[in-house]
Every structure is written in structure tokens, then in C-alpha cells.
Design a protein around this motif. Sequence first.
Motif, PDB file in Angstrom:
ATOM      1  N   LYS A  29      42.965  62.884  29.752  1.00 31.53           N
ATOM      2  CA  LYS A  29      41.823  62.918  28.843  1.00 31.53           C
ATOM      3  C   LYS A  29      41.147  61.553  28.885  1.00 31.53           C
ATOM      4  N   ASN A  30      39.833  61.556  28.850  1.00 35.73           N
ATOM      5  CA  ASN A  30      39.088  60.300  28.913  1.00 35.73           C
ATOM      6  C   ASN A  30      37.945  60.279  27.901  1.00 35.73           C
ATOM      7  N   PRO A  31      38.269  60.349  26.614  1.00 37.83           N
ATOM      8  CA  PRO A  31      37.196  60.376  25.608  1.00 37.83           C
ATOM      9  C   PRO A  31      36.324  59.125  25.622  1.00 37.83           C
ATOM     10  N   GLU A  32      36.941  57.956  25.889  1.00 42.16           N
ATOM     11  CA  GLU A  32      36.145  56.727  25.902  1.00 42.16           C
ATOM     12  C   GLU A  32      35.152  56.732  27.064  1.00 42.16           C
ATOM     13  N   VAL A  33      35.632  57.149  28.242  1.00 39.02           N
ATOM     14  CA  VAL A  33      34.743  57.217  29.406  1.00 39.02           C
ATOM     15  C   VAL A  33      33.608  58.198  29.142  1.00 39.02           C
ATOM     16  N   GLU A  34      33.928  59.349  28.584  1.00 42.03           N
ATOM     17  CA  GLU A  34      32.905  60.361  28.325  1.00 42.03           C
ATOM     18  C   GLU A  34      31.893  59.866  27.295  1.00 42.03           C
ATOM     19  N   GLU A  35      32.377  59.119  26.302  1.00 38.76           N
ATOM     20  CA  GLU A  35      31.469  58.550  25.302  1.00 38.76           C
ATOM     21  C   GLU A  35      30.531  57.527  25.942  1.00 38.76           C
ATOM     22  N   LYS A  36      31.103  56.633  26.773  1.00 39.29           N
ATOM     23  CA  LYS A  36      30.284  55.612  27.432  1.00 39.29           C
ATOM     24  C   LYS A  36      29.311  56.249  28.421  1.00 39.29           C
ATOM     25  N   MET A  37      29.755  57.325  29.068  1.00 33.09           N
ATOM     26  CA  MET A  37      28.897  58.015  30.022  1.00 33.09           C
ATOM     27  C   MET A  37      27.705  58.655  29.305  1.00 33.09           C
ATOM     28  N   THR A  38      27.965  59.262  28.162  1.00 31.37           N
ATOM     29  CA  THR A  38      26.893  59.864  27.368  1.00 31.37           C
ATOM     30  C   THR A  38      25.885  58.810  26.931  1.00 31.37           C
ATOM     31  N   SER A  39      26.389  57.656  26.515  1.00 31.14           N
ATOM     32  CA  SER A  39      25.502  56.566  26.083  1.00 31.14           C
ATOM     33  C   SER A  39      24.648  56.072  27.235  1.00 31.14           C
ATOM     34  N   TYR A  40      25.258  55.963  28.419  1.00 29.05           N
ATOM     35  CA  TYR A  40      24.516  55.458  29.571  1.00 29.05           C
ATOM     36  C   TYR A  40      23.446  56.446  30.029  1.00 29.05           C
ATOM     37  N   VAL A  41      23.787  57.729  30.052  1.00 30.66           N
ATOM     38  CA  VAL A  41      22.811  58.743  30.469  1.00 30.66           C
ATOM     39  C   VAL A  41      21.626  58.771  29.499  1.00 30.66           C
ATOM     40  N   ALA A  42      21.912  58.566  28.211  1.00 25.38           N
ATOM     41  CA  ALA A  42      20.847  58.582  27.202  1.00 25.38           C
ATOM     42  C   ALA A  42      19.983  57.328  27.267  1.00 25.38           C
ATOM     43  N   ASP A  43      20.586  56.208  27.647  1.00 26.24           N
ATOM     44  CA  ASP A  43      19.852  54.940  27.687  1.00 26.24           C
ATOM     45  C   ASP A  43      20.414  54.096  28.823  1.00 26.24           C
ATOM     46  N   LYS A  44      19.768  54.155  29.975  1.00 24.55           N
ATOM     47  CA  LYS A  44      20.306  53.549  31.198  1.00 24.55           C
ATOM     48  C   LYS A  44      20.043  52.046  31.242  1.00 24.55           C
ATOM     49  N   THR A  45      20.710  51.329  30.363  1.00 27.06           N
ATOM     50  CA  THR A  45      20.579  49.878  30.328  1.00 27.06           C
ATOM     51  C   THR A  45      21.755  49.240  31.067  1.00 27.06           C
ATOM     52  N   PRO A  46      21.596  48.001  31.526  1.00 24.97           N
ATOM     53  CA  PRO A  46      22.718  47.308  32.170  1.00 24.97           C
ATOM     54  C   PRO A  46      23.938  47.195  31.256  1.00 24.97           C
ATOM     55  N   GLN A  47      23.696  46.999  29.941  1.00 24.47           N
ATOM     56  CA  GLN A  47      24.826  46.888  29.015  1.00 24.47           C
ATOM     57  C   GLN A  47      25.630  48.181  28.968  1.00 24.47           C
ATOM     58  N   ASN A  48      24.928  49.319  28.925  1.00 25.44           N
ATOM     59  CA  ASN A  48      25.634  50.600  28.874  1.00 25.44           C
ATOM     60  C   ASN A  48      26.365  50.889  30.177  1.00 25.44           C
ATOM     61  N   LEU A  49      25.781  50.471  31.303  1.00 23.25           N
ATOM     62  CA  LEU A  49      26.466  50.651  32.582  1.00 23.25           C
ATOM     63  C   LEU A  49      27.716  49.789  32.644  1.00 23.25           C
ATOM     64  N   ASN A  50      27.616  48.551  32.192  1.00 24.43           N
ATOM     65  CA  ASN A  50      28.788  47.672  32.174  1.00 24.43           C
ATOM     66  C   ASN A  50      29.894  48.234  31.290  1.00 24.43           C
ATOM     67  N   ALA A  51      29.505  48.775  30.138  1.00 29.06           N
ATOM     68  CA  ALA A  51      30.493  49.353  29.224  1.00 29.06           C
ATOM     69  C   ALA A  51      31.193  50.543  29.875  1.00 29.06           C
ATOM     70  N   LEU A  52      30.429  51.359  30.596  1.00 27.76           N
ATOM     71  CA  LEU A  52      31.016  52.503  31.294  1.00 27.76           C
ATOM     72  C   LEU A  52      31.984  52.042  32.374  1.00 27.76           C
ATOM     73  N   VAL A  53      31.579  51.056  33.160  1.00 25.74           N
ATOM     74  CA  VAL A  53      32.442  50.556  34.235  1.00 25.74           C
ATOM     75  C   VAL A  53      33.730  49.965  33.669  1.00 25.74           C
ATOM     76  N   GLU A  54      33.615  49.205  32.591  1.00 28.56           N
ATOM     77  CA  GLU A  54      34.807  48.601  31.986  1.00 28.56           C
ATOM     78  C   GLU A  54      35.769  49.668  31.479  1.00 28.56           C
ATOM     79  N   ALA A  55      35.238  50.785  30.997  1.00 32.08           N
ATOM     80  CA  ALA A  55      36.106  51.886  30.558  1.00 32.08           C
ATOM     81  C   ALA A  55      36.747  52.573  31.761  1.00 32.08           C
ATOM     82  N   LEU A  56      35.986  52.747  32.830  1.00 29.68           N
ATOM     83  CA  LEU A  56      36.497  53.436  34.014  1.00 29.68           C
ATOM     84  C   LEU A  56      37.628  52.670  34.690  1.00 29.68           C
ATOM     85  N   VAL A  57      37.495  51.358  34.808  1.00 31.11           N
ATOM     86  CA  VAL A  57      38.487  50.590  35.567  1.00 31.11           C
ATOM     87  C   VAL A  57      39.854  50.588  34.885  1.00 31.11           C
ATOM     88  N   LYS A  58      39.917  51.012  33.627  1.00 32.52           N
ATOM     89  CA  LYS A  58      41.191  51.033  32.899  1.00 32.52           C
ATOM     90  C   LYS A  58      41.811  52.425  32.849  1.00 32.52           C
TER      91      LYS A  58
END
Length: 320
Positions: A29-58
Motif C-alpha cells: 500500500k502506498n497512501p503517501e505516494v498516491e496523495e503526493k501524486m494527486t497533488s502533483y497532477v492537480a498542480d504540477k509545481t517543482p515542489q509537488n514533484l520533489n515531494a512525490l519523488v521523496e515519497a517514491l524513493v522510500k
Amino acid sequence: MAKITKFPGPRKNGAPKVPQSPQETIDVKNPEVEEKMTSYVADKTPQNLNALVEALVKTRVLNPATLNDQKFPIPVAIKNKNGETFLPIYTEKTQIPKDPQSAVIMNLPFLAVVEVALKNPESAGVVINPFSNNLILKRPLLERINEVETARREGKPIPHAPVQKEIKLTEEQYLLFERNRYEFASLPAKFFEDVDAFMETLSKRKEEYIDELFEESYQQKRMYPYLPEDFSVMALGLSESTTAIRLDMPSRDRGIPCSLRIYMVRDKEADIARYFLIEQGKEKVELTEMTAEKKHVSHGEAPVEGAELQTILDLIQENK
């Protein structure tokens, strides 16, 4: 994403083990990744992309695979309509399609997936939940992620990390810097390098190709904020020998100067190739041009949008 094909897997002695326990595959289960992914798709900012990547690498993700004759798993890949190959990963089992059924579902760290994708020269990147979210992480971004995480593991300085300087660019300034560099340097250089090949490829691949070139030119891959739908490409056959392409640039992250639209014109019979910009200046919108000699030329105030192309064609005719 549609066509499914086999993806060359790791060597036999380096192949991941086939999960033996259903617990390893079913309970991811990856609720954090899915949450960050939803945020990034809604607002494709560098900050949201970084947050998604940081969640993915863990985290760990799921990757369907087939088994070869030696019973080693071979990751399955997906090809898009342009024939590009992507390694699909899923944040949980319910995201995996039931048809076609996979021989095995591998439970892998995200960084292991990145490594597998990068080892294949034909891989264009990774796609997350291709049959729902369909979020693509392209190869340049994967290379940057791998570079950063390798440096972290080895306790080395992160490559290309910002260093202390007397003057630092804000995020807004950096995005405008990269945009200017692309519109006024990288893209015209690519255009003049091989005009006919460029025009043909752009006419076929359109927004996807422009987005790919822009991302490749970005120095800080994680900060790249655009997707193909942020651009608009229209190819126009004006005569048997003349082709024009209108490129509408993203409406966000604009500054002064920046281009609103770019027109590339090729006349094979007259052996003419011209690169024009509708450029937002400090006081007015101008019609400008980048030449093959890298000169920035102003042609005065831009006409109304509906008359831009005709004005450009008249200008070319005058200079013949």
C-alpha cells in the motif's frame, strides 16, 4: 498506454527473487505516494514533484513480470502509441489489470525499478499506475533520481546541488531562466541543426516532442514543471514546398522577456528556414527572430494574433 511487451530483465545472477509469499505482493500500500501524486497532477509545481519523488524513493512498488525458461522473472514493459517503452509500476495490487494475467508480481523498491529501467537503453522511463493515473516519469528524471540517491548512499555531495553564491535565483527566476534559454537558444539551435528532420519529427510527435526537448535541456530535472498538454503544436502545409509550425508555449511561468508563440517556417524550394517569436517585452509584444547565427532580431510590434503568420510570410517574401 496500450501495447504490452517483454522488458529485458537483469542478468541471471542479479535477478530479483520471485516473491514466494502472497503477503509480499498483495499487501503493498502506498497512501503517501498516491496523495503526493494527486497533488502533483492537480498542480504540477517543482515542489509537488520533489515531494512525490521523496515519497517514491522510500517505498516499494509492484511490477508484473513473466518467467523465462530458467524461471527468472523478466519485467513486463508497456509501449505507447509512439513506440516508446516504459516500465509500469503499481502502487497497489488493485491497480494491476487482470487481463493479461502476469506470471508473477514482483515487489521491488522503487529505486530498484529505476535501476532496471536505466539499464535498458530502449527504456523511455517509468509509468505509475498506467491504467488509472498514468503518470510518466521520463528517463532524464530517473537519471537525476539515481544520481542523487547514489550520492546519498555513498555519503558524497549531491551532484549539481546548489552552492553558496552571493546571488541566488528564486524559483520563479530559475523557471524563467530555463524558459528563456530554451526558447531563445536550445530550441532554435535544435531547429537549425537539421531543419527538415526537426520539422518532420515535430509534425508527427507534436507536443510530446517539444516537451521532451524542453525537459532534456533543463539543468535541474526535478524542477521541470511541464507536461505535453501545456504546449500546443500546429503543423501547416502552406504549399508543396513550404511548411510552417506554430508552437504555443505554456501560459504559466511567463516573465519578461518570454515567447507567447513560436513560428518555424521551412521553404525547401527556396532553401529558407526561419525561426520567429511572438515575444512579450517590457512595454509591448514584439515580433522577433532568432537567426542561424544566433542573432536576436526585432521586427517591430507584433500584429494581432490572427495576422501573425501572414505577417511572417510577407516578411519572408520581402527578404527573398
